[in-house]
Scaffold this motif. Structure first.
Motif, PDB file in Angstrom:
ATOM      1  N   PRO A   9       0.806  -1.231   0.000  1.00  0.00           N
ATOM      2  CA  PRO A   9       0.000   0.000   0.000  1.00  0.00           C
ATOM      3  C   PRO A   9       0.840   1.283   0.000  1.00  0.00           C
ATOM      4  CG  PRO A   9      -0.695  -1.548   1.738  1.00  0.00           C
ATOM      5  CD  PRO A   9       0.620  -2.033   1.212  1.00  0.00           C
ATOM      6  N   ASP A  10       2.126   1.191   0.256  1.00  0.00           N
ATOM      7  CA  ASP A  10       2.961   2.395   0.346  1.00  0.00           C
ATOM      8  C   ASP A  10       3.313   2.899  -1.056  1.00  0.00           C
ATOM      9  OD1 ASP A  10       5.139   4.186   0.597  1.00  0.00           O
ATOM     10  OD2 ASP A  10       5.786   3.230   2.453  1.00  0.00           O
ATOM     11  N   ALA A  11       2.754   4.053  -1.397  1.00  0.00           N
ATOM     12  CA  ALA A  11       2.925   4.587  -2.757  1.00  0.00           C
ATOM     13  C   ALA A  11       4.396   4.871  -3.070  1.00  0.00           C
ATOM     14  CB  ALA A  11       2.097   5.857  -2.930  1.00  0.00           C
ATOM     15  N   ALA A  12       5.160   5.278  -2.069  1.00  0.00           N
ATOM     16  CA  ALA A  12       6.579   5.597  -2.305  1.00  0.00           C
ATOM     17  C   ALA A  12       7.358   4.331  -2.660  1.00  0.00           C
ATOM     18  CB  ALA A  12       7.174   6.258  -1.058  1.00  0.00           C
ATOM     19  N   VAL A  13       7.042   3.252  -1.983  1.00  0.00           N
ATOM     20  CA  VAL A  13       7.712   1.986  -2.305  1.00  0.00           C
ATOM     21  C   VAL A  13       7.325   1.533  -3.709  1.00  0.00           C
ATOM     22  CG1 VAL A  13       7.959  -0.452  -1.682  1.00  0.00           C
ATOM     23  CG2 VAL A  13       7.845   1.288   0.119  1.00  0.00           C
ATOM     24  N   ARG A  14       6.031   1.609  -4.020  1.00  0.00           N
ATOM     25  CA  ARG A  14       5.586   1.202  -5.372  1.00  0.00           C
ATOM     26  C   ARG A  14       6.281   2.028  -6.440  1.00  0.00           C
ATOM     27  NH1 ARG A  14       0.471   1.518  -3.233  1.00  0.00           N
ATOM     28  NH2 ARG A  14      -0.129   3.145  -4.689  1.00  0.00           N
ATOM     29  N   GLU A  15       6.450   3.324  -6.190  1.00  0.00           N
ATOM     30  CA  GLU A  15       7.103   4.191  -7.165  1.00  0.00           C
ATOM     31  C   GLU A  15       8.557   3.771  -7.364  1.00  0.00           C
ATOM     32  OE1 GLU A  15       5.604   6.191  -9.090  1.00  0.00           O
ATOM     33  OE2 GLU A  15       7.453   6.782 -10.126  1.00  0.00           O
ATOM     34  N   ARG A  16       9.199   3.414  -6.268  1.00  0.00           N
ATOM     35  CA  ARG A  16      10.588   2.958  -6.366  1.00  0.00           C
ATOM     36  C   ARG A  16      10.679   1.631  -7.137  1.00  0.00           C
ATOM     37  NH1 ARG A  16      13.103  -0.278  -2.792  1.00  0.00           N
ATOM     38  NH2 ARG A  16      11.763   0.253  -1.043  1.00  0.00           N
ATOM     39  N   LEU A  17       9.766   0.727  -6.840  1.00  0.00           N
ATOM     40  CA  LEU A  17       9.778  -0.576  -7.522  1.00  0.00           C
ATOM     41  C   LEU A  17       9.459  -0.407  -9.007  1.00  0.00           C
ATOM     42  CD1 LEU A  17       8.028  -2.852  -4.873  1.00  0.00           C
ATOM     43  CD2 LEU A  17      10.479  -2.589  -5.331  1.00  0.00           C
ATOM     44  N   ARG A  18       8.657   0.601  -9.317  1.00  0.00           N
ATOM     45  CA  ARG A  18       8.348   0.858 -10.724  1.00  0.00           C
ATOM     46  C   ARG A  18       9.628   1.126 -11.518  1.00  0.00           C
ATOM     47  NH1 ARG A  18       5.029   2.198 -14.609  1.00  0.00           N
ATOM     48  NH2 ARG A  18       5.839   3.721 -16.071  1.00  0.00           N
ATOM     49  N   GLY A  19      10.555   1.830 -10.894  1.00  0.00           N
ATOM     50  CA  GLY A  19      11.847   2.084 -11.527  1.00  0.00           C
ATOM     51  C   GLY A  19      12.627   0.797 -11.768  1.00  0.00           C
ATOM     52  N   VAL A  20      12.319  -0.225 -10.984  1.00  0.00           N
ATOM     53  CA  VAL A  20      12.995  -1.518 -11.158  1.00  0.00           C
ATOM     54  C   VAL A  20      12.367  -2.311 -12.303  1.00  0.00           C
ATOM     55  CG1 VAL A  20      13.508  -3.747 -10.079  1.00  0.00           C
ATOM     56  CG2 VAL A  20      13.642  -1.639  -8.720  1.00  0.00           C
ATOM     57  N   TYR A  21      11.048  -2.544 -12.227  1.00  0.00           N
ATOM     58  CA  TYR A  21      10.448  -3.456 -13.209  1.00  0.00           C
ATOM     59  C   TYR A  21      10.341  -2.823 -14.604  1.00  0.00           C
ATOM     60  CZ  TYR A  21       5.730  -1.328 -12.452  1.00  0.00           C
ATOM     61  OH  TYR A  21       4.666  -0.490 -12.365  1.00  0.00           O
ATOM     62  N   ALA A  22      10.254  -1.505 -14.667  1.00  0.00           N
ATOM     63  CA  ALA A  22      10.112  -0.863 -15.979  1.00  0.00           C
ATOM     64  C   ALA A  22      11.409  -0.931 -16.792  1.00  0.00           C
ATOM     65  CB  ALA A  22       9.662   0.585 -15.817  1.00  0.00           C
ATOM     66  N   GLU A  23      12.496  -1.281 -16.130  1.00  0.00           N
ATOM     67  CA  GLU A  23      13.799  -1.383 -16.812  1.00  0.00           C
ATOM     68  C   GLU A  23      14.272  -2.835 -16.880  1.00  0.00           C
ATOM     69  OE1 GLU A  23      15.960   1.347 -17.679  1.00  0.00           O
ATOM     70  OE2 GLU A  23      14.482   2.890 -17.182  1.00  0.00           O
ATOM     71  N   ASP A  24      13.410  -3.764 -16.464  1.00  0.00           N
ATOM     72  CA  ASP A  24      13.818  -5.171 -16.378  1.00  0.00           C
ATOM     73  C   ASP A  24      12.991  -6.006 -17.350  1.00  0.00           C
ATOM     74  OD1 ASP A  24      14.951  -7.263 -13.833  1.00  0.00           O
ATOM     75  OD2 ASP A  24      13.574  -7.992 -15.363  1.00  0.00           O
ATOM     76  N   ALA A  25      13.661  -6.520 -18.362  1.00  0.00           N
ATOM     77  CA  ALA A  25      12.950  -7.238 -19.424  1.00  0.00           C
ATOM     78  C   ALA A  25      12.135  -8.412 -18.868  1.00  0.00           C
ATOM     79  CB  ALA A  25      13.944  -7.731 -20.473  1.00  0.00           C
ATOM     80  N   GLY A  26      12.737  -9.162 -17.962  1.00  0.00           N
ATOM     81  CA  GLY A  26      12.048 -10.322 -17.409  1.00  0.00           C
ATOM     82  C   GLY A  26      10.792  -9.945 -16.641  1.00  0.00           C
ATOM     83  N   MET A  27      10.865  -8.867 -15.893  1.00  0.00           N
ATOM     84  CA  MET A  27       9.693  -8.427 -15.126  1.00  0.00           C
ATOM     85  C   MET A  27       8.602  -7.874 -16.042  1.00  0.00           C
ATOM     86  SD  MET A  27      11.222  -6.795 -11.623  1.00  0.00           S
ATOM     87  CE  MET A  27      12.507  -7.679 -10.698  1.00  0.00           C
ATOM     88  N   LEU A  28       9.006  -7.179 -17.087  1.00  0.00           N
ATOM     89  CA  LEU A  28       8.002  -6.669 -18.040  1.00  0.00           C
ATOM     90  C   LEU A  28       7.266  -7.836 -18.693  1.00  0.00           C
ATOM     91  CD1 LEU A  28       9.972  -3.730 -19.671  1.00  0.00           C
ATOM     92  CD2 LEU A  28       7.906  -3.534 -18.272  1.00  0.00           C
ATOM     93  N   ILE A  29       7.988  -8.888 -18.994  1.00  0.00           N
ATOM     94  CA  ILE A  29       7.344 -10.075 -19.577  1.00  0.00           C
ATOM     95  C   ILE A  29       6.385 -10.695 -18.559  1.00  0.00           C
ATOM     96  CG2 ILE A  29       7.777 -12.411 -20.445  1.00  0.00           C
ATOM     97  CD1 ILE A  29      10.549 -11.287 -21.445  1.00  0.00           C
ATOM     98  N   ALA A  30       6.805 -10.740 -17.297  1.00  0.00           N
ATOM     99  CA  ALA A  30       5.951 -11.321 -16.249  1.00  0.00           C
ATOM    100  C   ALA A  30       4.687 -10.483 -16.049  1.00  0.00           C
ATOM    101  CB  ALA A  30       6.732 -11.440 -14.944  1.00  0.00           C
ATOM    102  N   ILE A  31       4.811  -9.168 -16.157  1.00  0.00           N
ATOM    103  CA  ILE A  31       3.623  -8.308 -16.086  1.00  0.00           C
ATOM    104  C   ILE A  31       2.687  -8.662 -17.240  1.00  0.00           C
ATOM    105  CG2 ILE A  31       2.831  -5.921 -16.448  1.00  0.00           C
ATOM    106  CD1 ILE A  31       5.354  -5.060 -14.825  1.00  0.00           C
ATOM    107  N   GLY A  32       3.261  -8.894 -18.404  1.00  0.00           N
ATOM    108  CA  GLY A  32       2.446  -9.287 -19.555  1.00  0.00           C
ATOM    109  C   GLY A  32       1.686 -10.580 -19.298  1.00  0.00           C
ATOM    110  N   GLN A  33       2.310 -11.529 -18.612  1.00  0.00           N
ATOM    111  CA  GLN A  33       1.630 -12.797 -18.306  1.00  0.00           C
ATOM    112  C   GLN A  33       0.450 -12.553 -17.360  1.00  0.00           C
ATOM    113  OE1 GLN A  33       4.841 -15.242 -16.837  1.00  0.00           O
ATOM    114  NE2 GLN A  33       5.332 -16.021 -18.877  1.00  0.00           N
ATOM    115  N   THR A  34       0.673 -11.698 -16.368  1.00  0.00           N
ATOM    116  CA  THR A  34      -0.395 -11.411 -15.414  1.00  0.00           C
ATOM    117  C   THR A  34      -1.582 -10.752 -16.110  1.00  0.00           C
ATOM    118  OG1 THR A  34       1.307 -11.055 -13.740  1.00  0.00           O
ATOM    119  CG2 THR A  34      -0.921 -10.304 -13.214  1.00  0.00           C
ATOM    120  N   VAL A  35      -1.293  -9.748 -16.917  1.00  0.00           N
ATOM    121  CA  VAL A  35      -2.378  -9.053 -17.621  1.00  0.00           C
ATOM    122  C   VAL A  35      -3.112 -10.022 -18.554  1.00  0.00           C
ATOM    123  CG1 VAL A  35      -2.900  -7.228 -19.301  1.00  0.00           C
ATOM    124  CG2 VAL A  35      -1.304  -6.787 -17.428  1.00  0.00           C
ATOM    125  N   ALA A  36      -2.385 -10.922 -19.175  1.00  0.00           N
ATOM    126  CA  ALA A  36      -3.013 -11.890 -20.090  1.00  0.00           C
ATOM    127  C   ALA A  36      -4.026 -12.768 -19.346  1.00  0.00           C
ATOM    128  CB  ALA A  36      -1.944 -12.764 -20.750  1.00  0.00           C
TER     129      ALA A  36
END
Lengths: 79, 79, 79, 79, 79, 79
Positions: E38-65
């Motif tokens: 629920p902590d928006a600051a943590v989510r914002e920080r993690l966004r900087g991680v997954y948005a630059e990580d090919a593997g995580m972007l693919i995993a997000i795609g699996q979840t959305v699918a």
């Protein structure tokens, strides 16, 4: 990925038997990798990686399982 | 992967019971790995890896679960 | 994996309630791991690994979710 | 895993709305982790791990998505 | 995870079009992460991680699918 | 993620053939990544990562397989 690669052989999900459906699932899974990495030399090199990696072999199995689920439903489970 | 390996024993998804369906799911998952890595010696070596790796055992469970879902639907859940 | 292990208790996907269906999903997921790693001592050791690993616990949850989807469909969602 | 933990609140997949179905999906996913790791102190410690790990948060999302698919089907999509 | 966060906008899986269904899938996937962290600051920080990580972007795609599969079924594929 | 990106070309899951359905699955999977990482330069850089990584290529295959399952159902398997 290139739209020029044929992604589904014969452009059909219908097969004569479960065995052929399974072969189609493997081919469809392979063709997505080919469309994403069109360079045959790179794919050949990567093949040396995943064919010796237990975790990747398992992941390939998961992919084929999902493709096959669709093909099996399309064929009404060959009943 | 080799098309020469039989991918579905008896070329059928129909089984007499859920238990046999589950056995088929395990076999189908194994046969994809066999088709992808046809060298029995390599597979035996990798078996020593995944059978001692908690994460890989869980991933094998996921693969079998997906295969079984298809088999169960094909058998109308043995109802 | 050994075909000697019973993979589905009572050889049936039918349960009296969603709660029992969920218990069956957990058991079916466990039994695949047991069939893949029949050595109880190794499984006990690996349990110490995955029970303390957040990522593996999440992966176990994914496996159970897929098993449960099949069981729920088999029971027509207990409606 | 302990069979003593209630795995599905109210022992039913039926909910009044999609929102409540989504809450149930989260709870069901959590309860599998609780059944696998019954020690509340360990779960609390692991929570500090996955809540700060982008990859694990995404994996939790995948698990909830699969649980929700079953709940949504059970409720005929609340139509 | 907090039950106070609204997990499904408008408390409905029904959308006017596939495009809106896809947007809903993305939102539903995001809201599970929000409920878990629920902590928006943590989510914002993690966004900087997954948005630059090919593997995580693919995993997000699996979840959305997976989320989209449920939404599409709920809407009878907008046919 | 930006709502401004079109997530489904032509706002329809209906395609003329399985081949076109497969192309749509690839496009839909790509567009989720684009919506999550709108910076084209970053995506191009990440492409260099996943196109050379066997594990990521397999994961892309899993994502496309799930998207295609939905598209195939929407088209009643082109029967």
């Amino acid at each position: 990925m290139s739209d020029a690669i044929q992604l589904i052989p014969n452009n059909s999900l219908i097969t004569a038997s479960p065995e052929e459906g399974r072969q189609l699932a493997i081919k469809m899974a392979r063709l997505i990798i080919k469309a994403t990495q069109p360079d045959a030399a790179v794919r050949e090199r990567l093949r040396g990686v995943y064919a010796e990696d237990a975790g990747m072999l398992i992941a390939i199995g998961q992919t084929v399982a999902v493709e096959f689920a669709t093909i099996a439903a399309a064929n009404n489970y060959w009943k």
